[in-house]
Scaffold this motif. Structure first.
Motif, PDB file in Angstrom:
ATOM      1  N   TYR A 200       0.833  -1.205   0.000  1.00 30.89           N
ATOM      2  CA  TYR A 200       0.000   0.000   0.000  1.00 30.89           C
ATOM      3  C   TYR A 200       0.867   1.254   0.000  1.00 30.89           C
ATOM      4  O   TYR A 200       0.576   2.239  -0.677  1.00 30.89           O
ATOM      5  N   ASN A 201       1.966   1.219   0.753  1.00 30.67           N
ATOM      6  CA  ASN A 201       2.831   2.395   0.826  1.00 30.67           C
ATOM      7  C   ASN A 201       3.511   2.689  -0.504  1.00 30.67           C
ATOM      8  O   ASN A 201       3.813   3.839  -0.802  1.00 30.67           O
ATOM      9  N   LEU A 202       3.752   1.658  -1.312  1.00 31.27           N
ATOM     10  CA  LEU A 202       4.318   1.905  -2.646  1.00 31.27           C
ATOM     11  C   LEU A 202       3.298   2.636  -3.521  1.00 31.27           C
ATOM     12  O   LEU A 202       3.654   3.542  -4.276  1.00 31.27           O
ATOM     13  N   ALA A 203       2.034   2.248  -3.404  1.00 31.69           N
ATOM     14  CA  ALA A 203       0.991   2.937  -4.173  1.00 31.69           C
ATOM     15  C   ALA A 203       0.821   4.368  -3.677  1.00 31.69           C
ATOM     16  O   ALA A 203       0.673   5.313  -4.463  1.00 31.69           O
ATOM     17  N   LEU A 204       0.886   4.537  -2.356  1.00 37.35           N
ATOM     18  CA  LEU A 204       0.767   5.875  -1.774  1.00 37.35           C
ATOM     19  C   LEU A 204       1.935   6.758  -2.206  1.00 37.35           C
ATOM     20  O   LEU A 204       1.753   7.934  -2.556  1.00 37.35           O
ATOM     21  N   GLU A 206       3.592   6.482  -4.914  1.00 39.44           N
ATOM     22  CA  GLU A 206       3.333   6.819  -6.312  1.00 39.44           C
ATOM     23  C   GLU A 206       2.386   8.022  -6.406  1.00 39.44           C
ATOM     24  O   GLU A 206       2.606   8.951  -7.179  1.00 39.44           O
ATOM     25  N   ASN A 207       1.335   8.012  -5.596  1.00 42.50           N
ATOM     26  CA  ASN A 207       0.388   9.139  -5.589  1.00 42.50           C
ATOM     27  C   ASN A 207       1.080  10.436  -5.158  1.00 42.50           C
ATOM     28  O   ASN A 207       0.808  11.504  -5.703  1.00 42.50           O
TER      29      ASN A 207
END
Lengths: 258, 477
Positions: A200-204, A206-207
């Motif tokens: 999830y932190n990788l997606a965050l 990215e955002n």
């Protein structure tokens, strides 16, 4: 605003909160058996205390742009705003401050005095301080030290990828620097603090990096000069378990894309 | 816990209260499944507001009415005087006992209560000895093992102790190249035969593998181990940060996400060829692959469009199509392995990450968790449950840990499987649906993560690796 001054203001806010808490607790002890309505300002129970609010739209501007102040007061007889003078009880005014300003409103009434504040951030473009020899030559990005002197990373709130005012200031400053240094290409790295899940932190991250990228492209930086990589919590700037450290890790980092 | 009834799985809930002071334990009820659950939740709420001393745990229990089968395992008889026989037999005996003890369906007779005899053949078996107290076994496994003519040969039997006339349930012979690993694999195969016969026709997991991330310095590589933690070895040596290994349903290929020059990309490795195989690279950050049960599709999180969304492509990265369209992180998809027609995943569309499910075409989006910080779903093999990591009190400064939970998909009712043991993440179901592997760090430090297994009711927790193991993924068979 730098992370340091953010921290200071946070400490200040907490101190105020603690003091207020102490006051409330003290009140409780004294007030047992006392009508709470009898507490408060001493000048007669009939005059209500004034109230006041002041807002600014937008909260952050570029130098030369203007901002609309809007204030509302109730039960006030004399209303003043620092730097503007005495004003009507309710009103709006367009101002164009030349640097970041705290608009301080004081409302006096029969029931007492209240204050309200709003801070307007003015983004002042940083004049390119780089010597011409290392600045604008095509293909020359300049040194890392120069780059980091002029470009600050953008920091984020917990579990958020919205640009805070300080991050907006950082990105607009970076955009100005990139505009004056057309050879520079940039990697925007997205980072997250160590709490929560790796995926999830990788997606965050990215955002977060994309939020900074969007701010730069809106400010006129060509998208082809920007590359986004999310590192999530896989790379950390700081590894202690406290908010100071976590804040260091919640960022969009700008580095030269060599 | 869990007893198979025609392939179904029942979870039973017990509500325990542990008073920290004095450690007195009260079991309030232990009756079947979720009917009691609402009551338990209500009790929990009342207690948590009334006293800080009481700590409430939900605990699932094994057995759905029927008692577990009591099984004894005799040490195998050495069938040759070869010097290798003794060490191999030691490995075999230990592994077989451990496999049956870990299966989750047996009440195993401890070695200290079992008769000392080692019957090597049916003729040497004295059933009376094993059915009498203190062993009181209903089933007994026995046999012989030895190195003969350059082969490791084992004969294994399973006898029904109560059926004195026709006691034989199973007879198996194995012959392998003599090695420590062969001894272990023979024990796994024999254990799986026993579990298959006595466990309601669900294949055992003693021959399954777990793929995981090995933390080594700044790098993370993909490793493989047997389901019991033995035989740990590296699969990749990419020299970078590689995450989220997922094994294909046919055990032929691994998909994972690996950090390259352009950020995290989905990459695949063929276990048959022993090398990387192509997966089409695209822009953006690409994360958390998941195999469809048909082995033909991979769902993953991709930000090629500028925002992390769930995409599905074929196993070479072609024919990619976007499934979600909502601003904010969408990550960690997993297919319903029973139907292949639903996906559970984690979305930050409303703020903190929550567990959602949807159909594979992106319709029917349903939020499953009501708050907190939810991550890392894994769907049970029968499609009925999702296990995931959840921090129900997440927030800046808020107390509370990240623990492993199981939720029933149809009702959204959940139970908590881990408690107060530090941060847990990445639960993954075993193919028999009776076990869950997960990662845990007792002190919260990321490099102290280690991999554990437990039964799907939260009992029999065992560490499989030392520190530096993370993101386990259990093979499909």
């Amino acid at each position: 605003m730098s992370p340091n001054s953010m921290r200071l203001s946070k400490v200040f806010a907490m101190t105020v909160a603690v003091l207020a808490l102490g006051a409330v607790t003290g009140c409780h002890k004294k007030s047992s058996g006392i009508d709470p309505n009898s507490l408060g300002p001493t000048n007669g129970p009939t005059s209500a205390a004034p109230s006041a609010t002041i807002t600014a739209d937008p909260l952050a501007i570029d130098l030369g742009q203007s901002v609309v102040l809007n204030w509302r007061t109730v039960d006030a007889t004399v209303v003043t705003i620092d730097g503007i003078g005495q004003v009507n009880a309710n009103g709006t005014q367009t101002v164009s401050p030349s640097n970041s300003t705290n608009f301080h409103l004081t409302a006096k009434g029969d029931g007492g005095t209240v204050e309200a504040n709003v801070r307007v951030t003015v983004r002042v473009p940083v004049a390119p301080t780089v010597p011409a020899s290392s600045g604008n030559l095509p293909g020359d990005m300049g040194s890392d030290a120069e780059f980091h002197k002029n470009v600050q990373d953008a920091f984020f709130d917990y579990d958020s990828y919205e640009l805070r005012p300080d991050a907006q200031a950082a990105t607009s400053q970076a955009a100005a620097y990139f505009a004056s240094h057309p050879a520079i290409k940039v990697v925007i790295g997205g980072y997250a603090d160590e709490r929560g899940s790796a995926e999830y932190n990788l997606a965050l991250g990215e955002n977060r990096a994309n939020a900074a990228r969007t701010a730069l492209t809106s400010a006129g930086v060509a998208p082809t000069r920007l590359r986004v990589i999310s590192y999530g919590k896989e790379k950390q700037f700081c590894t202690e378990e406290n908010e100071t450290c976590w804040q260091e890790n919640r960022r969009a980092q700008f580095t030269l894309d060599r | 816990m869990i007893t198979p009834v025609n392939g179904a799985i029942d979870l039973k809930v017990t509500h325990c209260i542990y008073h920290k002071r004095g450690m007195s334990r009260t079991v309030l009820n232990s009756t079947p499944i979720f009917a009691r659950f609402t009551l338990a939740v209500a009790t929990l709420l009342i207690l948590s507001t009334s006293t800080a001393q009481a700590q409430d745990w939900f605990k699932t229990e094994t057995s759905s009415g029927a008692a577990n089968i009591r099984i004894a395992v005799a040490d195998f008889k050495a069938s040759s005087s070869d010097t290798q026989t003794v060490p191999f037999k030691g490995t075999f005996d230990t592994t077989l006992y451990s496999d049956l003890a870990n299966a989750g369906i047996f009440d195993i007779v401890s070695k200290s209560l079992a008769p000392q005899s080692s019957p090597g053949t049916p003729a040497e078996m004295n059933l009376q000895q094993w059915s009498a107290p203190p062993a009181s076994a209903a089933m007994v496994a026995f046999g012989s093992l030895g190195v003969q003519g350059g082969r490791l040969v084992a004969n294994g039997f399973l006898f029904d102790v109560k059926n004195t006339q026709y006691p034989q349930v199973l007879a198996k012979q194995y012959s392998e190249d003599p090695s420590e690993d062969s001894a272990r694999q023979i024990a796994h195969r024999f254990a799986d035969e026993i579990i298959f016969r006595l466990g309601g026709g669900i294949p055992g997991i003693a021959e399954t593998k777990i793929y995981y991330v090995k933390i080594a310095g700044g790098n993370k590589e993909i490793w493989e181990m047997d389901y019991d933690g033995a035989n740990q070895h590296a699969i990749t040596s990419l020299g970078t940060v590689t995450l989220s290994p997922r094994i294909s349903p046919d055990n032929s290929r691994l998909a994972f996400s690996s950090l390259g020059k352009d950020g995290f990309q989905i990459r695949t490795y063929s276990l048959l060829l022993g090398r990387m195989v192509n997966f089409a690279g695209v822009g953006g950050t690409n994360l958390s692959p998941a195999w469809a049960p048909n082995g033909k599709d991979i769902a993953y999180s991709s930000s090629r469009s500028g925002d992390p969304e769930i995409w599905i492509s074929d196993i070479n990265g072609a024919l990619a199509r976007r499934i979600t369209t909502f601003k904010g992180p969408d990550v960690s998809p997993v297919f319903n392995p029973r139907t292949g027609s639903q996906i559970a995943w984690i979305s930050g569309r409303t703020g903190l990450p929550q567990l959602y499910i949807m159909d594979v075409d992106g319709s029917g989006v349903t939020r499953m968790t009501d708050g907190g910080y939810a991550t890392s779903p894994s769907w049970s093999p029968n499609g009925q449950f999702i296990t995931f990591a959840w921090n129900r009190k997440y927030g800046p400064g808020a107390p509370g840990g990240q623990d492993i939970y199981v939720m029933e998909v149809a009702t959204k009712k959940w139970i908590q499987l881990t408690h107060d043991g530090g941060r847990c993440d990445f639960p993954s179901w075993s193919p028999d649906g009776r076990h869950i592997t997960y990662a845990n760090t007792a002190d919260g430090r990321a490099d102290h993560m280690r991999i554990w297994t437990m039964l799907a009711d939260g009992t029999q927790k065992r560490a499989l690796t030392g520190t530096g193991g993370d993101m386990p993924n259990w093979s499909w068979k």
